[in-house]
Scaffold this active site. Sequence first.
Site, PDB file in Angstrom:
ATOM      1  N   ASN A  35      -2.471  18.998  -1.860  1.00 10.53           N
ATOM      2  CA  ASN A  35      -3.443  18.276  -1.039  1.00 10.53           C
ATOM      3  C   ASN A  35      -3.122  18.354   0.457  1.00 10.53           C
ATOM      4  O   ASN A  35      -3.960  18.747   1.269  1.00 10.53           O
ATOM      5  CB  ASN A  35      -3.495  16.817  -1.508  1.00 10.53           C
ATOM      6  N   GLN A  81       7.193   3.930   3.832  1.00  8.83           N
ATOM      7  CA  GLN A  81       5.790   3.517   3.862  1.00  8.83           C
ATOM      8  C   GLN A  81       5.603   2.231   4.678  1.00  8.83           C
ATOM      9  O   GLN A  81       4.588   2.054   5.343  1.00  8.83           O
ATOM     10  CB  GLN A  81       5.320   3.300   2.418  1.00  8.83           C
ATOM     11  N   GLY A  91      -2.815   8.209  -4.220  1.00  8.86           N
ATOM     12  CA  GLY A  91      -2.210   9.419  -4.772  1.00  8.86           C
ATOM     13  C   GLY A  91      -0.953   9.828  -4.027  1.00  8.86           C
ATOM     14  O   GLY A  91      -0.606   9.280  -2.986  1.00  8.86           O
ATOM     15  N   ASP A  92      -0.252  10.787  -4.595  1.00 11.72           N
ATOM     16  CA  ASP A  92       0.907  11.441  -3.958  1.00 11.72           C
ATOM     17  C   ASP A  92       1.116  12.710  -4.794  1.00 11.72           C
ATOM     18  O   ASP A  92       0.177  13.156  -5.471  1.00 11.72           O
ATOM     19  CB  ASP A  92       2.135  10.507  -3.977  1.00 11.72           C
ATOM     20  N   SER A 120      -6.964   5.602   3.877  1.00 12.27           N
ATOM     21  CA  SER A 120      -6.985   4.718   2.703  1.00 12.27           C
ATOM     22  C   SER A 120      -7.348   3.303   3.146  1.00 12.27           C
ATOM     23  O   SER A 120      -8.106   2.605   2.462  1.00 12.27           O
ATOM     24  CB  SER A 120      -5.618   4.695   2.019  1.00 12.27           C
ATOM     25  N   LYS A 147       5.485   3.339   8.312  1.00  7.50           N
ATOM     26  CA  LYS A 147       4.310   4.211   8.506  1.00  7.50           C
ATOM     27  C   LYS A 147       3.037   3.366   8.563  1.00  7.50           C
ATOM     28  O   LYS A 147       2.198   3.524   9.447  1.00  7.50           O
ATOM     29  CB  LYS A 147       4.230   5.189   7.329  1.00  7.50           C
ATOM     30  N   LYS A 173       5.348   1.765  -3.198  1.00  8.10           N
ATOM     31  CA  LYS A 173       5.255   3.121  -3.762  1.00  8.10           C
ATOM     32  C   LYS A 173       5.525   3.024  -5.251  1.00  8.10           C
ATOM     33  O   LYS A 173       6.187   2.084  -5.701  1.00  8.10           O
ATOM     34  CB  LYS A 173       6.299   4.026  -3.101  1.00  8.10           C
ATOM     35  N   THR A 227      -4.562  13.342   5.273  1.00  5.01           N
ATOM     36  CA  THR A 227      -3.147  13.514   5.630  1.00  5.01           C
ATOM     37  C   THR A 227      -2.953  14.814   6.414  1.00  5.01           C
ATOM     38  O   THR A 227      -2.316  14.833   7.476  1.00  5.01           O
ATOM     39  CB  THR A 227      -2.256  13.486   4.371  1.00  5.01           C
ATOM     40  N   LYS A 287       0.860  -1.185   0.000  1.00 10.74           N
ATOM     41  CA  LYS A 287       0.000   0.000   0.000  1.00 10.74           C
ATOM     42  C   LYS A 287       0.884   1.217   0.000  1.00 10.74           C
ATOM     43  O   LYS A 287       1.814   1.312   0.812  1.00 10.74           O
ATOM     44  CB  LYS A 287      -0.881  -0.030   1.274  1.00 10.74           C
TER      45      LYS A 287
HETATM   46  P1  NDP Z   1       0.489  17.748  -4.319  1.00 11.93           P
HETATM   47  O1  NDP Z   1       0.994  17.433  -5.672  1.00 11.93           O
HETATM   48  O2  NDP Z   1      -0.959  17.893  -4.093  1.00 11.93           O
HETATM   49  O3  NDP Z   1       1.196  19.084  -3.774  1.00 11.93           O
HETATM   50  C1  NDP Z   1       2.578  19.187  -3.689  1.00 11.93           C
HETATM   51  C2  NDP Z   1       2.925  20.611  -3.304  1.00 11.93           C
HETATM   52  O4  NDP Z   1       4.329  20.700  -3.038  1.00 11.93           O
HETATM   53  C3  NDP Z   1       2.644  21.616  -4.417  1.00 11.93           C
HETATM   54  O5  NDP Z   1       2.360  22.863  -3.852  1.00 11.93           O
HETATM   55  C4  NDP Z   1       3.972  21.635  -5.169  1.00 11.93           C
HETATM   56  O6  NDP Z   1       4.196  22.799  -5.929  1.00 11.93           O
HETATM   57  C5  NDP Z   1       4.954  21.548  -4.022  1.00 11.93           C
HETATM   58  N1  NDP Z   1       6.198  20.928  -4.457  1.00 11.93           N
HETATM   59  C6  NDP Z   1       6.341  19.739  -5.084  1.00 11.93           C
HETATM   60  N2  NDP Z   1       7.648  19.524  -5.364  1.00 11.93           N
HETATM   61  C7  NDP Z   1       8.309  20.605  -4.909  1.00 11.93           C
HETATM   62  C8  NDP Z   1       9.667  20.979  -4.905  1.00 11.93           C
HETATM   63  N3  NDP Z   1      10.620  20.185  -5.425  1.00 11.93           N
HETATM   64  N4  NDP Z   1      10.009  22.175  -4.331  1.00 11.93           N
HETATM   65  C9  NDP Z   1       9.056  22.992  -3.807  1.00 11.93           C
HETATM   66  N5  NDP Z   1       7.754  22.690  -3.791  1.00 11.93           N
HETATM   67  C10 NDP Z   1       7.395  21.519  -4.335  1.00 11.93           C
HETATM   68  O7  NDP Z   1       1.116  16.612  -3.370  1.00 11.93           O
HETATM   69  P2  NDP Z   1       0.668  16.190  -1.905  1.00 11.93           P
HETATM   70  O8  NDP Z   1       0.175  17.368  -1.158  1.00 11.93           O
HETATM   71  O9  NDP Z   1      -0.177  14.983  -2.013  1.00 11.93           O
HETATM   72  O10 NDP Z   1       2.063  15.702  -1.294  1.00 11.93           O
HETATM   73  C11 NDP Z   1       2.946  16.585  -0.593  1.00 11.93           C
HETATM   74  C12 NDP Z   1       3.899  15.778   0.270  1.00 11.93           C
HETATM   75  O11 NDP Z   1       3.130  14.994   1.211  1.00 11.93           O
HETATM   76  C13 NDP Z   1       4.780  14.763  -0.476  1.00 11.93           C
HETATM   77  O12 NDP Z   1       6.013  14.646   0.207  1.00 11.93           O
HETATM   78  C14 NDP Z   1       4.001  13.454  -0.324  1.00 11.93           C
HETATM   79  O13 NDP Z   1       4.832  12.321  -0.453  1.00 11.93           O
HETATM   80  C15 NDP Z   1       3.496  13.619   1.103  1.00 11.93           C
HETATM   81  N6  NDP Z   1       2.351  12.797   1.454  1.00 11.93           N
HETATM   82  C16 NDP Z   1       1.161  12.862   0.760  1.00 11.93           C
HETATM   83  C17 NDP Z   1       0.086  12.093   1.137  1.00 11.93           C
HETATM   84  C18 NDP Z   1      -1.252  12.236   0.497  1.00 11.93           C
HETATM   85  O14 NDP Z   1      -2.207  11.634   1.029  1.00 11.93           O
HETATM   86  N7  NDP Z   1      -1.403  12.971  -0.580  1.00 11.93           N
HETATM   87  C19 NDP Z   1       0.208  11.119   2.232  1.00 11.93           C
HETATM   88  C20 NDP Z   1       1.454  11.184   2.958  1.00 11.93           C
HETATM   89  C21 NDP Z   1       2.471  11.970   2.541  1.00 11.93           C
HETATM   90  P3  NDP Z   1       3.970  22.761  -7.530  1.00 11.93           P
HETATM   91  O15 NDP Z   1       2.492  22.693  -7.716  1.00 11.93           O
HETATM   92  O16 NDP Z   1       4.596  24.011  -8.017  1.00 11.93           O
HETATM   93  O17 NDP Z   1       4.673  21.515  -8.020  1.00 11.93           O
END
Ligand code: NDP
Length: 446
Positions: free
Chosen positions: A239, A110, A164-165, A378, A113, A125, A208, A89
């Site tokens: 997200n 993961q 998603g991620d 999830s 976690k 992943k 999250t 997962k």
């Molecule tokens: P999204 O794609 O929804 O959002 C990512 C955000 O981070 C955007 O604002 C993006 O900006 C920014 N970002 C991405 N890469 C970079 C970078 N290299 N430098 C600066 N800003 C960056 O992703 P999520 O919110 O889902 O995920 C965010 C983090 O949370 C990740 O580390 C993910 O692994 C982790 N996570 C997510 C979960 C989930 O349920 N979604 C669960 C657990 C962890 P831009 O739009 O400009 O790319």
Amino acid sequence: MGHIEEVFEQVKRRDHDQPEFHQAVWEVLESLAPVLELHPEYREYRVLERLVEPERMLIFRVPWTDDQGRVQVNRGMRVEFNSAIGPYKGGLRFHPSVNLSIIKFLGFEQVFKNALTTRPIGGGKGGSDFDPKGKSDNEVMHFCQSFMTELFRHIGANIDVPAGDIGVGGREIGYLFGQYKRLTRRWEGVLTGKGYGWGGSLIRPEATGYGQVYFLREMLKARGEKIAGKSCTISGSGNVAQFCAEKAISYGGKVLTMSDSGGFVHDPDGIDEEKLAWVMELKNTRRGRISEYTKKFKSASYHAGKRPWSVKCDIALPCATQNEIEKAGAKALVKGGTIAVCEGANMPTTPEAVEIFKAAEIAFGPAKAANAGGVAVSALEMAQNAYFSEWSREEVDSRLDTIMTGIHAQCDAAAEKYGHAGDLLVGANVSGFLKVANAMLDQGVV
Ligand code: NDP
């Protein structure tokens, strides 16, 4: 050389070009010395050596056609890391930076976690170097369909359940699910983060970020503090960041910043519910840039190419990506009087930055515990799908809160038991490890 160092050297020898994976592995291994001392059986049965090697890695070509009729080729991958306690997962990441090192670090994290959530889910992943930014819905759909045309044969509701991620939200999950169903003729809970009305769980989009703030609340409570009245800096505007902000605001926190890969906005008046709704519309519907915030809200300033850690705050909530708080950012936070850092993104804090927080006795919520709310819900979505049932918003939210409160208690207890009282990073690593390692011992050498 000790056992832990030997295992780590082997990891580096085998995959010398995977720095993010090395970082994630070392962060766990270095916490485990007191556990291995008490339990020689883990060494005897080579549990560490097996844990750092994924059960399976799939790498495949993803060809698709863009709106101009040109053929494009991306690389897809899925790392099925560990299935000792349940089906693999973990999310899918679509971002140009995706490579095997990043997917392996995420898959490894993961595993622990998912164990912390107390749900029966293993770790995996996947993702692709495809960049959804600037692509039309039609192009995203064609890409997702091609990606699933290979992935479908490796996944299943009791085998491997992606979610998603970064770069993969409700739209992408919809296209992926549609293609899976078409290819297999099976409607099953093979992906989570599905839309509400076709198998998705209420509160999954929020999980999250909400879970992160529940964890933060527990961390602060242990120190006699609370969120109300505290200033918060948040990175990201995707997200996790959006719902972290929503929950922090609902607890009376003042959110000062949000960011994207272009830079960050600082609103000294605070990003309130109304402004956050505008950000959500900007990001989720118009798919615009965070810099536009300053045109709409004149109190704010935009800082191109910068991260928000120079802004003085009580609480820092990194919600964007890995290694986004480096040494300089950590020093700035300590100087600004920050009392807590709680990770929403995966591995957003570099090891040097973690040391700086520890030395300053800042409360630190490690990602594998603090952001486990997403995968926990999830697992609740999988349970609802398996029973063809649907729980109310209140029911799922209350289960999420209970799970996050439990994870905090688990980490706190494990840290105390193994001689690192108050160190939630050690607590999370040890607690997650014990559950997976014991399942592996029970299941023999596989
Ligand atoms: P999204 O794609 O929804 O959002 C990512 C955000 O981070 C955007 O604002 C993006 O900006 C920014 N970002 C991405 N890469 C970079 C970078 N290299 N430098 C600066 N800003 C960056 O992703 P999520 O919110 O889902 O995920 C965010 C983090 O949370 C990740 O580390 C993910 O692994 C982790 N996570 C997510 C979960 C989930 O349920 N979604 C669960 C657990 C962890 P831009 O739009 O400009 O790319």
